[in-house]
Design a protein around this motif. Structure first.
Motif, mmCIF file in Angstrom:
data_model
loop_
_atom_site.group_PDB
_atom_site.id
_atom_site.type_symbol
_atom_site.label_atom_id
_atom_site.label_comp_id
_atom_site.label_asym_id
_atom_site.label_seq_id
_atom_site.Cartn_x
_atom_site.Cartn_y
_atom_site.Cartn_z
ATOM 1 N N LYS A 298 0.830 -1.210 0.000
ATOM 2 C CA LYS A 298 0.000 0.000 0.000
ATOM 3 C C LYS A 298 0.860 1.253 0.000
ATOM 4 N N LEU A 299 0.409 2.263 -0.761
ATOM 5 C CA LEU A 299 1.085 3.552 -0.828
ATOM 6 C C LEU A 299 0.042 4.605 -1.197
ATOM 7 N N PRO A 300 0.141 5.823 -0.650
ATOM 8 C CA PRO A 300 -0.820 6.867 -1.028
ATOM 9 C C PRO A 300 -0.877 7.019 -2.546
ATOM 10 N N GLN A 301 -2.086 7.113 -3.084
ATOM 11 C CA GLN A 301 -2.253 7.164 -4.535
ATOM 12 C C GLN A 301 -1.753 8.474 -5.140
ATOM 13 N N ASP A 302 -1.861 9.559 -4.384
ATOM 14 C CA ASP A 302 -1.443 10.863 -4.888
ATOM 15 C C ASP A 302 0.078 10.987 -4.793
ATOM 16 N N PRO A 303 0.792 11.077 -5.929
ATOM 17 C CA PRO A 303 2.262 11.180 -5.895
ATOM 18 C C PRO A 303 2.743 12.478 -5.243
ATOM 19 N N ASP A 304 1.835 13.468 -5.118
ATOM 20 C CA ASP A 304 2.206 14.742 -4.488
ATOM 21 C C ASP A 304 2.015 14.730 -2.967
ATOM 22 N N THR A 305 1.669 13.575 -2.407
ATOM 23 C CA THR A 305 1.571 13.456 -0.947
ATOM 24 C C THR A 305 2.914 13.841 -0.329
ATOM 25 N N ILE A 306 2.889 14.776 0.626
ATOM 26 C CA ILE A 306 4.127 15.306 1.200
ATOM 27 C C ILE A 306 4.677 14.378 2.280
ATOM 28 N N VAL A 307 5.991 14.165 2.227
ATOM 29 C CA VAL A 307 6.679 13.368 3.259
ATOM 30 C C VAL A 307 7.886 14.149 3.763
ATOM 31 N N TRP A 308 8.313 13.814 4.981
ATOM 32 C CA TRP A 308 9.391 14.545 5.647
ATOM 33 C C TRP A 308 10.417 13.583 6.224
ATOM 34 N N LYS A 309 11.659 14.073 6.300
ATOM 35 C CA LYS A 309 12.697 13.374 7.049
ATOM 36 C C LYS A 309 13.411 14.405 7.918
ATOM 37 N N TYR A 310 13.410 14.174 9.230
ATOM 38 C CA TYR A 310 14.033 15.081 10.187
ATOM 39 C C TYR A 310 15.394 14.516 10.586
ATOM 40 N N LEU A 311 16.433 15.350 10.514
ATOM 41 C CA LEU A 311 17.774 14.850 10.790
ATOM 42 C C LEU A 311 18.701 15.985 11.216
ATOM 43 N N ASP A 312 19.889 15.631 11.719
ATOM 44 C CA ASP A 312 20.829 16.667 12.132
ATOM 45 C C ASP A 312 21.697 17.075 10.944
ATOM 46 N N LEU A 313 22.459 18.150 11.127
ATOM 47 C CA LEU A 313 23.227 18.718 10.018
ATOM 48 C C LEU A 313 24.281 17.746 9.490
ATOM 49 N N TRP B 220 10.252 7.759 6.500
ATOM 50 C CA TRP B 220 9.785 9.107 6.167
ATOM 51 C C TRP B 220 8.416 9.313 6.805
ATOM 52 N N HIS B 221 8.077 10.557 7.097
ATOM 53 C CA HIS B 221 6.855 10.903 7.834
ATOM 54 C C HIS B 221 5.863 11.597 6.904
ATOM 55 N N GLY C 177 18.971 21.151 13.969
ATOM 56 C CA GLY C 177 18.483 20.134 13.048
ATOM 57 C C GLY C 177 17.808 20.763 11.845
ATOM 58 N N LEU C 178 17.417 19.918 10.903
ATOM 59 C CA LEU C 178 16.666 20.403 9.747
ATOM 60 C C LEU C 178 15.756 19.297 9.238
ATOM 61 N N ALA C 179 14.872 19.656 8.334
ATOM 62 C CA ALA C 179 13.912 18.690 7.796
ATOM 63 C C ALA C 179 13.933 18.751 6.274
ATOM 64 N N ILE C 180 13.974 17.572 5.672
ATOM 65 C CA ILE C 180 13.854 17.462 4.220
ATOM 66 C C ILE C 180 12.377 17.291 3.886
ATOM 67 N N GLN C 181 11.866 18.133 3.000
ATOM 68 C CA GLN C 181 10.499 17.944 2.504
ATOM 69 C C GLN C 181 10.578 17.316 1.120
ATOM 70 N N SER C 182 9.803 16.253 0.928
ATOM 71 C CA SER C 182 9.768 15.577 -0.363
ATOM 72 C C SER C 182 8.323 15.172 -0.641
ATOM 73 N N THR C 183 8.125 14.300 -1.608
ATOM 74 C CA THR C 183 6.793 13.756 -1.899
ATOM 75 C C THR C 183 6.946 12.265 -2.216
ATOM 76 N N ILE C 184 5.830 11.562 -2.209
ATOM 77 C CA ILE C 184 5.851 10.142 -2.580
ATOM 78 C C ILE C 184 6.429 9.966 -3.989
ATOM 79 N N GLY C 185 5.988 10.809 -4.917
ATOM 80 C CA GLY C 185 6.479 10.721 -6.295
ATOM 81 C C GLY C 185 7.973 10.963 -6.389
ATOM 82 N N ARG C 186 8.475 11.912 -5.606
ATOM 83 C CA ARG C 186 9.909 12.195 -5.612
ATOM 84 C C ARG C 186 10.702 11.019 -5.048
ATOM 85 N N LEU C 187 10.201 10.398 -3.979
ATOM 86 C CA LEU C 187 10.881 9.227 -3.431
ATOM 87 C C LEU C 187 10.982 8.134 -4.493
#
Length: 233
Positions: free
Chosen positions: A9-24, A86-87, A106-116
């Motif tokens: 299963k995966l969200p159908q909308d490729p533009d669904t936003i996902v995040w990764k939080y990490l240190d520098l 990813w969140h 820290g910082l957060a990477i914003q991406s999408t399902i389609g980008r992944l």
């Protein structure tokens, strides 16, 4: 592109936003190596990671009576599966900042399902999928085991706040040896849509990140988190 598995299963909308939080340091390692770190599944804090719910385990035990290697294989298989978490969230998560960035740098990477999906570079040495995690009651609910990826796409309900999507690689059929994890090739420009800087960080820190990213040859949009504002009423 990775190979899709219709059972996962995966969200159908490729533009669904996902995040990764990490240190520098981890972020810079990602940019320098152009490789995404994947953690070995049995090294996660959750001891149930990659295991089965009680109803499924009972069924597997019955199947193992005449084939003891069946159960031992499932146990050892966790050492051969690596995961990048990813969140899913339309917005930043205050909780995720707190959990995954121990200080104000820290910082957060914003991406999408389609980008992944587009960022993954195929590797013939192992199978790789992206899937959304299902949160269930491990005492009552059943986890299917007709696909070796399924145990890694289920977690206990107490972890629902994570709203997790996972990149999962299975290296069972390769000669790759891993300790805490391994790195996989990714297209960084596809992977990262935008960077958000920690809400408690100073302006000098944001400028430092902008300068470092520029010197490494990337031009991502970099913004300060708007969870904390200078405008107070």
């Amino acid at each position: 592109m990775y190979l899709k598995n219709p059972s996962i299963k995966l969200p159908q909308d490729p533009d669904t936003i996902v995040w990764k939080y990490l240190d520098l340091s981890k972020f810079l390692e990602l940019l320098l190596s152009k490789k995404l770190f994947m953690s070995r599944s049995d090294k996660f804090e959750d001891q149930y990671e990659g295991t089965f719910s009680e109803p499924t385990f009972e069924e597997i035990k019955k199947l193992s009576i005449n084939n003891p290697k069946f159960l031992s294989y499932y146990k050892s298989h966790r050492e051969k599966v690596v995961i990048s978490s990813w969140h899913i969230n339309e917005y930043e998560s205050f909780a995720m900042w707190q959990i995954f960035t121990g200080n104000s740098e820290g910082l957060a990477i914003q991406s999408t399902i389609g980008r992944l999906e587009n960022a993954l570079i195929p590797d013939k040495k192992f199978k790789q999928y992206i899937g959304e995690v299902n949160y269930i009651d491990y005492k009552k609910e059943y986890i299917p085991f007709d696909d070796m990826f399924f145990p890694f796409l289920f977690k206990r309900k107490s972890f629902q706040y994570e709203r997790e999507v996972r990149i999962i690689s299975d290296i069972s059929d390769s000669n790759i040896k891993i300790n805490d994890g391994m790195k996989i090739d990714v297209d960084i420009d596809q992977l990262i849509e935008k960077i958000y800087i920690h809400p408690k960080s100073e302006n000098w820190y944001k400028n430092l990140v902008i300068e470092l990213v520029s010197k490494l040859g990337f031009d991502f949009t970099i913004e300060k988190s708007d969870l904390e504002s200078d405008i107070l009423i």
